[in-house]
Enzyme design. Structure first.
Site, PDB file in Angstrom:
ATOM      1  N   HIS A  22       0.822  -1.220   0.000  1.00  0.00           N
ATOM      2  CA  HIS A  22       0.000   0.000   0.000  1.00  0.00           C
ATOM      3  C   HIS A  22       0.852   1.264   0.000  1.00  0.00           C
ATOM      4  O   HIS A  22       0.342   2.346  -0.258  1.00  0.00           O
ATOM      5  CB  HIS A  22      -0.933   0.002   1.213  1.00  0.00           C
ATOM      6  CG  HIS A  22      -2.031  -1.014   1.109  1.00  0.00           C
ATOM      7  ND1 HIS A  22      -3.312  -0.688   0.762  1.00  0.00           N
ATOM      8  CD2 HIS A  22      -2.022  -2.366   1.259  1.00  0.00           C
ATOM      9  CE1 HIS A  22      -4.055  -1.788   0.731  1.00  0.00           C
ATOM     10  NE2 HIS A  22      -3.301  -2.820   1.028  1.00  0.00           N
ATOM     11  N   ASP A  56       3.604   9.495  -0.884  1.00  0.00           N
ATOM     12  CA  ASP A  56       2.420   8.723  -0.494  1.00  0.00           C
ATOM     13  C   ASP A  56       2.212   7.620  -1.520  1.00  0.00           C
ATOM     14  O   ASP A  56       2.366   7.856  -2.727  1.00  0.00           O
ATOM     15  CB  ASP A  56       1.183   9.645  -0.477  1.00  0.00           C
ATOM     16  CG  ASP A  56       0.235   9.330   0.670  1.00  0.00           C
ATOM     17  OD1 ASP A  56       0.126   8.149   1.035  1.00  0.00           O
ATOM     18  OD2 ASP A  56      -0.398  10.268   1.187  1.00  0.00           O
TER      19      ASP A  56
END
Ligand code: ADQ
Length: 457
Positions: free
Chosen positions: A158, A366
């Site tokens: 992720h 991110d």
């Protein structure tokens, strides 16, 4: 259809009514589990103290079995707070300066993965499909294979995967790369992350990419690729449409008194670029004096990982910084920054996004960033706001209608805020509609289906 077995550090256990907890990822994976039947295994979040944890806690919900294990204090310290959050998290977010290597934490990480494998293996059936999530559990396939598990095992990361020069500063990088090579499919958020992984194997001379795209490394041939995670776009948009009726959203609207709202929503984490973002907002206000008393910046930031010292220090830094800017710029009737340290229910969050003329999503790094996607999904099609997005968020690979910024460039980000505030309606609509169309196709459901299709093919 084969059963699905999902393994992740934490497990979103449904409440007594059987409702899935909020959050697109939990909803999508539970839908996949419901369709196929299966198991979701992970850490309960509880400690068993010094004693070895007792048996797994099993919760049955229709055809899904939730299997939770406690961990000892030492396990939690070494595996979770230690190696996962003080080595892998900073390294994968390109923060070599924050990584702290301690041998015992590294061995704790591998030990807990072995423990997870030992608990999971007896529950497996020969044709189960196993899907492992995120950086806490990279070595799980290695440990399952060591126990003779021959099933298809997929892994999804992720968070970002940095290039070799960054990743390989980690003393156990070879075990980590080897751990990934034990899967049948390794999925990343973006093509950049996948390229970093494949490139890292080649650079170190420990693997190569075949003509058909598959990878070979450590004697195994396996698949890899980008599977950008999405949100439940339609459901989120529906929340936002209905949100005006919500008392808390109505209060927020009344309290901004016709000013333009700028919103930021992030877990308190150094990867999210909060201090740079406040600097950019301050710069924007000082460079545009006519905006005094015309904008409100709302930053909603629940605390996270307070047990890790960097996070605790950050809590103070960000609060002090917001206070300083308010002291310097505010007036008796205007507080420029509202900084809130709490979680907000999803329907309220959707309503706040919709109120905001600007969504400020400026992480320094991110994996994807779902806030960017939620902000877009929540907008009013007749009067959409503008997304200001860091080029270093995975979402920037998809959301082409955003104003892309380099979050380290404070002036550039301040200029982007000004441009967003002044953007004419036609341009806002045009930028928004392209992004919304994309998000309606690339939902979290689609992400889940694509990954499982490629894993089982
Ligand atoms: P996170 O780092 O947690 O996730 P993000 O993708 O933005 O980051 O997801 C955060 C989620 O929490 C969003 O759904 C958001 O709405 C919610 N949230 C944040 N603040 C909240 C608040 N105050 N109240 C309520 N909800 C709040 C990791 C990776 C990301 C990747 C995701 C999913 O770091 O890059 O996108 O996993 O793969």
């Amino acid at each position: 259809m084969s059963r699905l077995v999902v393994v992740s550090n934490r497990v979103p256990v449904p409440d007594k009514s059987g409702a899935a907890p909020a959050g697109g990822l939990a909803v999508a994976l539970q839908a996949a589990l419901k369709e196929r039947g299966g198991i979701w295994m992970g850490w309960s979040g509880k400690s068993s103290g010094e004693e070895e944890p007792a048996d797994l806690t099993i919760l049955e919900q229709g055809n899904i079995t939730f299997a939770l294990t406690d961990l000892t204090d030492r396990d939690v310290d070494e595996y979770y707070h230690g190696f996962a959050n003080r080595v892998l998290w900073p390294i994968c977010h390109y923060r070599l300066d924050l990584a702290e290597y301690a041998r015992k934490e590294m061995s704790g990480y591998f030990r807990v993965n072995r423990f997870f494998a030992a608990k999971l293996a007896p529950m497996l059936e020969p044709d189960d499909i196993i899907w492992v999530h995120d950086y806490h559990l990279i070595p799980l396939a290695t440990e399952l294979r060591a126990l003779g598990v021959k099933n298809k095992i997929g892994f999804f990361l992720h968070i970002p995967l940095p290039p070799a020069d960054v990743l390989f500063t980690m003393p156990v990088h070879e075990e980590i790369m080897k751990g990934l090579a034990e899967y049948d499919l390794v999925g990343f958020q973006t093509d950049h992350d996948f390229a970093n992984f494949a490139g890292g194997l080649v650079r170190e001379g420990i693997g190569e990419q075949l003509a058909d795209g598959r990878l070979t490394s450590f004697g195994r041939t396996f698949k890899g690729g980008a599977y950008p995670i999405g949100i439940e776009t339609e459901a989120f948009a529906a929340y936002a449409r209905r949100a005006a009726k919500h008392a808390m959203v109505a209060k927020a609207r009344a309290s901004i008194e016709g000013r333009n709202l700028i919103i930021g929503v992030d877990r308190l984490d150094y990867s999210k670029g909060l201090t740079q973002r406040i600097d950019a907002f301050e710069k924007f206000v000082t460079a545009n004096p006519e905006q005094h008393n015309k904008v409100t910046y709302l930053q909603v930031t629940p605390k996270s990982r307070s047990e890790v010292p960097e996070y605790e220090a950050m809590q103070r830094t960000v609060a002090e910084q917001a206070g300083r800017v308010n002291g310097a710029l505010g007036t008796v009737d205007w507080v420029p920054i509202r900084y809130i340290n709490r979680s907000v229910a999803r329907p309220v969050l959707a309503g706040l996004y919709r109120l905001a003329r600007v969504g400020l999503v400026t992480p320094l790094r991110d994996g994807m960033n779902l806030v960017a996607k939620e902000y877009v999904a929540a907008q009013d099609p007749d009067d959409p706001g503008v997304l200001v997005l860091s080029r270093f968020a995975g979402a920037a690979r998809e959301l082409k209608g955003a104003l892309l910024v380099n979050p380290y460039d404070i002036e550039g980000a301040a200029n982007a805020i000004a441009r967003a505030i002044h953007m004419p309606l036609d341009e806002r609509k045009q930028r928004w509609s392209g992004m919304m169309e994309h998000l309606k196709k690339q939902t979290v459901q689609r992400w889940c289906d694509d990954f499982l299709r490629d894993l089982t093919a």
